[in-house]
Design a protein around this motif. Structure first.
Motif, short mmCIF file in Angstrom:
data_model
loop_
_atom_site.label_atom_id
_atom_site.label_comp_id
_atom_site.label_asym_id
_atom_site.label_seq_id
_atom_site.Cartn_x
_atom_site.Cartn_y
_atom_site.Cartn_z
N PHE A 145 0.84 -1.20 0.00
CA PHE A 145 0.00 0.00 0.00
C PHE A 145 0.87 1.26 0.00
O PHE A 145 0.57 2.24 0.66
CB PHE A 145 -0.97 0.00 1.18
CG PHE A 145 -2.06 -1.03 1.02
CD1 PHE A 145 -3.25 -0.71 0.38
CD2 PHE A 145 -1.89 -2.33 1.48
CE1 PHE A 145 -4.24 -1.66 0.21
CE2 PHE A 145 -2.87 -3.28 1.31
CZ PHE A 145 -4.06 -2.94 0.67
N GLY A 146 1.97 1.18 -0.76
CA GLY A 146 2.86 2.32 -0.91
C GLY A 146 3.89 2.47 0.18
O GLY A 146 4.77 3.33 0.09
N ASN A 147 3.81 1.64 1.23
CA ASN A 147 4.75 1.72 2.34
C ASN A 147 5.87 0.71 2.16
O ASN A 147 5.62 -0.47 1.92
CB ASN A 147 4.02 1.46 3.67
CG ASN A 147 2.93 2.47 3.93
OD1 ASN A 147 3.17 3.67 3.87
ND2 ASN A 147 1.72 2.00 4.19
N TRP A 148 7.09 1.17 2.31
CA TRP A 148 8.25 0.33 2.06
C TRP A 148 8.49 -0.65 3.21
O TRP A 148 8.52 -0.26 4.38
CB TRP A 148 9.48 1.19 1.84
CG TRP A 148 10.78 0.44 1.78
CD1 TRP A 148 11.84 0.58 2.62
CD2 TRP A 148 11.14 -0.57 0.84
NE1 TRP A 148 12.86 -0.28 2.25
CE2 TRP A 148 12.45 -1.00 1.16
CE3 TRP A 148 10.50 -1.16 -0.25
CZ2 TRP A 148 13.13 -1.98 0.44
CZ3 TRP A 148 11.16 -2.14 -0.98
CH2 TRP A 148 12.45 -2.53 -0.64
N VAL A 149 8.64 -1.92 2.88
CA VAL A 149 8.98 -2.96 3.85
C VAL A 149 10.22 -3.67 3.30
O VAL A 149 10.14 -4.37 2.31
CB VAL A 149 7.83 -3.97 4.04
CG1 VAL A 149 8.20 -4.98 5.12
CG2 VAL A 149 6.53 -3.26 4.38
N PRO A 150 11.37 -3.50 3.93
CA PRO A 150 12.62 -3.99 3.35
C PRO A 150 12.80 -5.50 3.39
O PRO A 150 13.64 -6.03 2.68
CB PRO A 150 13.70 -3.30 4.20
CG PRO A 150 13.02 -2.97 5.48
CD PRO A 150 11.60 -2.69 5.14
N GLN A 151 12.01 -6.19 4.22
CA GLN A 151 12.13 -7.64 4.27
C GLN A 151 10.76 -8.27 4.44
O GLN A 151 10.10 -8.06 5.45
CB GLN A 151 13.06 -8.09 5.40
CG GLN A 151 13.24 -9.61 5.46
CD GLN A 151 14.36 -10.01 6.39
OE1 GLN A 151 15.52 -9.71 6.13
NE2 GLN A 151 14.02 -10.68 7.49
N LEU A 152 10.34 -9.04 3.44
CA LEU A 152 9.10 -9.80 3.50
C LEU A 152 9.44 -11.28 3.35
O LEU A 152 9.81 -11.92 4.29
CB LEU A 152 8.13 -9.32 2.41
CG LEU A 152 7.58 -7.89 2.59
CD1 LEU A 152 6.90 -7.41 1.33
CD2 LEU A 152 6.63 -7.85 3.77
N GLY A 153 9.37 -11.79 2.14
CA GLY A 153 9.73 -13.18 1.90
C GLY A 153 8.55 -14.12 2.07
O GLY A 153 7.47 -13.74 2.50
N ASP A 154 8.79 -15.38 1.72
CA ASP A 154 7.76 -16.41 1.82
C ASP A 154 7.54 -16.73 3.30
O ASP A 154 8.28 -17.51 3.89
CB ASP A 154 8.19 -17.68 1.08
CG ASP A 154 8.15 -17.51 -0.43
OD1 ASP A 154 7.33 -16.71 -0.91
OD2 ASP A 154 8.94 -18.19 -1.12
N GLY A 155 6.51 -16.14 3.86
CA GLY A 155 6.25 -16.32 5.28
C GLY A 155 5.42 -17.54 5.60
O GLY A 155 5.36 -17.98 6.76
N ARG A 156 4.76 -18.11 4.61
CA ARG A 156 3.95 -19.32 4.84
C ARG A 156 3.91 -20.20 3.60
O ARG A 156 2.98 -20.97 3.40
CB ARG A 156 2.53 -18.95 5.27
CG ARG A 156 1.77 -18.12 4.27
CD ARG A 156 0.51 -17.54 4.90
NE ARG A 156 -0.23 -16.72 3.97
CZ ARG A 156 -1.34 -17.11 3.35
NH1 ARG A 156 -1.81 -18.32 3.56
NH2 ARG A 156 -1.97 -16.32 2.52
N ALA A 157 4.93 -20.05 2.77
CA ALA A 157 4.99 -20.84 1.54
C ALA A 157 6.37 -21.47 1.40
O ALA A 157 7.37 -20.86 1.76
CB ALA A 157 4.67 -19.97 0.32
N VAL A 158 6.38 -22.67 0.87
CA VAL A 158 7.63 -23.37 0.60
C VAL A 158 7.63 -23.83 -0.85
O VAL A 158 6.70 -24.50 -1.29
CB VAL A 158 7.80 -24.59 1.54
CG1 VAL A 158 8.99 -25.44 1.11
CG2 VAL A 158 7.97 -24.12 2.98
N LEU A 159 8.66 -23.41 -1.56
CA LEU A 159 8.84 -23.86 -2.95
C LEU A 159 9.47 -25.24 -2.92
O LEU A 159 10.63 -25.40 -2.50
CB LEU A 159 9.73 -22.87 -3.70
CG LEU A 159 10.08 -23.23 -5.15
CD1 LEU A 159 8.84 -23.20 -6.02
CD2 LEU A 159 11.15 -22.29 -5.69
N LEU A 160 8.71 -26.26 -3.34
CA LEU A 160 9.28 -27.60 -3.38
C LEU A 160 10.39 -27.69 -4.42
O LEU A 160 11.39 -28.37 -4.23
CB LEU A 160 8.19 -28.63 -3.72
CG LEU A 160 7.19 -28.98 -2.62
CD1 LEU A 160 6.22 -30.03 -3.12
CD2 LEU A 160 7.90 -29.47 -1.36
#
Length: 472
Positions: free
Chosen positions: A78-93
């Motif tokens: 929503f226009g606000n910068w977040v420097p670290q997100l990532g897959d918080g509940r997903a795993v790439l098999l």
């Protein structure tokens, strides 16, 4: 079932991801398996029972050749910068090589990762089924999208505002690389990683692209096409954060998404979009905003970043004409027209303006153009009658017969979309143990241009959904 894994992303430097296995679940049960997609992917399901599939698609059993990981990325939310997100509940098999090309196989709701930020890493059944149904509907409509391969219930409770049944979605994508992936390394001034990522995306998605400028140009074109397609069916993504824009040009992350019933250009449904940043008519502009963030991450890859700014700006400015041309072509077809005339965009826009006055049903009006029932769904009948006279005159100048025009409209304007009230009805029933609404809806949405009187109807006043919620 042998799965042909070939994991190119896992070969990138360790800072691109965290190696992470799914967290086992208590009592996985297969809710849905997309056998048509499995066939298209070249996966053999012979000799696999529901129990075997549940073990695999819950993450309880890691298939041979998989290299599970959670990807790192950042983003503007929503226009606000977040420097670290990532897959918080997903795993790439991992990635598989299929007749459709290279595809990611990801488990969504597979447990905590280093990027979970205090969350439980799980998903509940409602958002899993929403993404399953809507992503497959988008595919049937010919819109680039991630796909749903399976949905599994976990036998565990997920706590949100109330105790809810847990579930895991198996998602298939050309890749899960996002604008936010580039932003993650840009924020860390990691030019080497940006160069590696750029080369990877070019090789994987746009092999004809020439360097970072060519990559940006290809992504701009892909997004212009994608957003035009969204607009042509009344789709609202709901959360167009930069971490939800895929470099592949696919629709990704179906959270508080919705298809409009009554048309209004400023329509929004997301409960967290208080100011309408991601409203229907804002989607093209937000796409450009997101793409400009991508462009800024590519600047360090040029020998003279300052001199590259005008070149990348020119590429970004190319979005508007690409989008306009694609939008016009799509709406021209929705009006049953094939030959290009200068007034076509205005003709389509004028119909939308008439529809907006009474918030007339987007799908029913356009579908009704083919069978002559559109006027029944219009509030401002005098304005529509005047518009219809212009449209009929335009049709008479086209190079196709009236029958051909109707056939074009009937294969362009869907009869059935995943309407919000049907989605909510389906989720409520599934939570209560009744899967019939899910089965009916998925079957109808697989052939969206086929008439289905019950599922095609607009919601009654007591069925209208005013807000949709993020799939957490």
């Amino acid at each position: 079932m042998k799965i042909p894994f070939d994991n190119s992303y896992a070969l990138l430097p360790d800072r691109f991801f965290a190696r992470q296995s799914p967290t086992p679940v208590a009592e996985p049960e297969l809710f849905a398996l997309n056998r048509a997609l499995a066939f298209d992917l070249g996966l053999t399901l012979d000799n696999w029972g529901d129990t075997d599939a549940a073990q695999l698609f819950s993450g309880n059993q890691i298939p041979e050749g998989a290299d599970p990981l959670a990807a790192a990325y950042a983003g503007h939310q929503f226009g606000n910068w977040v420097p670290q997100l990532g897959d918080g509940r997903a795993v790439l098999l991992g990635e598989i090589v299929t007749p459709l090309g290279r595809r990611d196989v990801q488990l969504k709701g597979a447990g905590r990762t280093p990027w979970s930020r205090g969350g439980d890493g799980r998903a509940w059944l409602g958002p899993v089924l929403r993404e399953y149904v809507v992503s497959e509907a988008m595919h049937a409509l010919g819109i680039p999208t991630t796909r749903a391969l399976a949905a599994v219930t976990t036998g565990e409770t997920v706590w949100r505002e109330a105790p809810l049944p847990g579930a895991i979605l198996t998602r298939v994508a050309a890749s899960h690389i996002r604008v936010g992936t580039f932003q993650y390394f840009s924020a860390r001034q990691d030019v080497e990683a940006l160069r590696t990522l750029t080369d990877h995306v070019i090789a994987r998605h746009y092999p004809d692209a020439d360097g970072p400028e060519g990559l940006l140009s290809a992504v701009v074109a892909a997004q212009a096409d994608l957003i035009a397609r969204w607009m042509s069916v009344g789709f609202i993504h709901g959360v167009m954060n930069t971490d939800n824009m895929a470099l592949s040009g696919e629709t990704i992350d179906y959270g508080p998404c919705a298809f409009m019933d009554g048309y209004h250009p400023a329509r929004k449904f997301s409960s967290i979009d208080r100011f309408g940043r991601y409203a229907f008519d804002q989607q093209p502009d937000i796409a450009v905003w997101n793409l400009s963030q991508l462009a800024s991450t590519l600047l360090p890859l040029f020998p003279d970043p300052e001199a590259a700014i005008p070149r990348l700006t020119e590429v970004l400015n190319g979005f508007a004409p690409l989008f306009r041309d694609r939008w016009t072509a799509l709406f021209r077809a929705k009006l049953g027209l094939t030959r290009d005339e200068e007034e076509d965009a205005t003709l389509a826009s004028d119909l939308l303006k008439i529809m907006s006055r009474g918030e007339d049903d987007f799908t029913l009006v356009f579908r009704g153009l083919g069978d002559g029932t559109a006027a029944e769904h219009i509030t401002d009948r005098p304005a529509f009658d005047a518009w219809s006279s212009r449209w009929q005159a335009r049709r008479s100048r086209d190079e196709t017969s009236a029958a051909e025009q109707v056939a074009l409209m009937d294969r362009t304007n869907p009869a059935v979309i995943p309407r919000n009230h049907r989605i909510e009805e389906m989720i409520e029933a599934a939570v209560a143990g009744d899967r019939q609404p899910f089965d009916r809806l998925t079957a109808a949405l697989a052939t969206p241009f086929t008439e289905n009187a019950e599922l095609a109807r607009a919601p009654r006043s007591d069925e209208i959904v005013q807000a949709t919620f993020c799939g957490t």
